[in-house]
Design an enzyme around this catalytic site. Structure first.
Site, PDB file in Angstrom:
ATOM      1  N   GLY A  56       2.999  -3.955   0.497  1.00  0.00           N
ATOM      2  CA  GLY A  56       2.881  -2.805  -0.435  1.00  0.00           C
ATOM      3  C   GLY A  56       3.003  -1.533   0.315  1.00  0.00           C
TER       4      GLY A  56
ATOM      5  N   ILE B 204       1.613   2.886  -0.290  1.00  0.00           N
ATOM      6  CA  ILE B 204       0.369   3.527  -0.257  1.00  0.00           C
ATOM      7  C   ILE B 204      -0.591   3.530  -1.191  1.00  0.00           C
ATOM      8  CG2 ILE B 204       1.161   5.792  -1.168  1.00  0.00           C
ATOM      9  CD1 ILE B 204      -0.166   7.407   0.986  1.00  0.00           C
ATOM     10  N   THR B 205      -1.766   3.637  -1.143  1.00  0.00           N
ATOM     11  CA  THR B 205      -2.905   3.358  -1.907  1.00  0.00           C
ATOM     12  C   THR B 205      -4.264   4.237  -1.590  1.00  0.00           C
ATOM     13  OG1 THR B 205      -3.903   2.401  -4.058  1.00  0.00           O
ATOM     14  CG2 THR B 205      -4.052   1.362  -1.618  1.00  0.00           C
ATOM     15  N   TYR B 206      -5.057   4.742  -2.529  1.00  0.00           N
ATOM     16  CA  TYR B 206      -6.426   5.295  -2.242  1.00  0.00           C
ATOM     17  C   TYR B 206      -7.303   4.312  -2.546  1.00  0.00           C
ATOM     18  CZ  TYR B 206     -10.250   8.361  -2.999  1.00  0.00           C
ATOM     19  OH  TYR B 206     -11.881   8.638  -3.085  1.00  0.00           O
TER      20      TYR B 206
ATOM     21  N   GLY C  53      -6.684  -7.752  -0.367  1.00  0.00           N
ATOM     22  CA  GLY C  53      -7.084  -8.553  -1.636  1.00  0.00           C
ATOM     23  C   GLY C  53      -6.526  -7.251  -2.606  1.00  0.00           C
TER      24      GLY C  53
ATOM     25  N   CYS D 299       1.409   3.286  -4.852  1.00  0.00           N
ATOM     26  CA  CYS D 299       2.121   2.247  -4.501  1.00  0.00           C
ATOM     27  C   CYS D 299       3.618   2.317  -4.463  1.00  0.00           C
ATOM     28  CB  CYS D 299       1.950   1.028  -5.614  1.00  0.00           C
ATOM     29  SG  CYS D 299       0.136   0.554  -5.707  1.00  0.00           S
TER      30      CYS D 299
END
Length: 227
Positions: free
Chosen positions: A89, A91-93, A167, A185
């Site tokens: 994946g 980028i995420t926060y 996860g 994302c």
């Protein structure tokens, strides 16, 4: 909290499946030691090591997956750390008010393929949200869970020697402003939402227990190899 403390954790009862499964409810843990602990656990596990599910929150942090590009971090007025990691994946926060569930599973013992595990995690979130009267769904080609096109849960995994770690993350009552400073994302303009927006008053721990039951229900049993 150190990686060793994460690994010690608070163990719940073993699930009623053939393969032992332990649940650790860790509270709020800095990202780096949690990631280090996942890597260590996965690298050191043997054929009969019990699978584990970790339920936790993180302090504010951006994580950049293997497919991520730094330009997807549009701005960072709050000085939130950015960590380049080994999950799939982009980028995420992560931050307070977001439920994180890490699945440390021997996929071979459970006869699970990676895509099947992704679908299983999505379904567990969908079923959990249905308990709150919410209709959530998947989106083709964009792993995660969505309500009316807005993302409420993100997924990302790493598989090493047939064993998964990382996860999912489900927004419960998190501050959504940091999502506005990235292309979540990798998708420009993707809206993110949280359970609180729909009047859900349960906290992260309560939602975690509901989600856990759906994960345990959907996970196929397996057999520890005989010696």
């Amino acid at each position: 909290m150190t990686a060793a403390a994460v690994l010690a954790g608070h163990e719940g009862p073993a699930a009623a499946v053939s393969v032992p499964l332990l649940v650790k409810r860790l509270g709020r843990v800095d990202y780096a030691p949690a990631w280090e602990a996942m890597q260590h656990f996965t690298a050191s596990r043997g054929e009969d090591t019990a699978d584990e599910i970790w339920l936790l929150e993180h302090p504010p942090v951006y994580t950049l997956g293997q497919a991520g590009r730094p330009e997807h971090l549009l701005r960072n007025d709050a000085g939130i750390p950015l960590v380049k990691i080994d999950r799939g994946g982009q980028i995420t926060y992560h931050g307070p008010g977001q439920l994180v569930a890490y699945l440390l599973l021997d996929l071979r013992r459970r006869h699970l393929k990676v895509r099947e595990l992704v679908a299983l995690m999505e379904q567990a979130v969908i079923d959990c949200l249905a308990e709150y009267g919410l209709h959530a769904e998947r989106k083709d080609g964009a792993p995660g869970v969505y309500i009316d096109g807005a993302k409420i849960a993100a997924l990302g995994l790493r598989v090493r020697n047939g064993c998964s770690y990382h996860g999912l993350a489900l927004n419960v009552d998190a501050d959504l402003a940091p999502f506005g400073w990235i292309n979540p994302c990798g998708y420009e303009g993707l809206q993110t939402i949280r359970l609180k927006d729909f009047g859900v008053g349960d906290d992260v721990a309560a939602v975690g227990e509901r989600l856990l039951q759906h994960l345990l229900r959907l996970l196929p049993p397996g057999v520890v190899p005989s010696r």
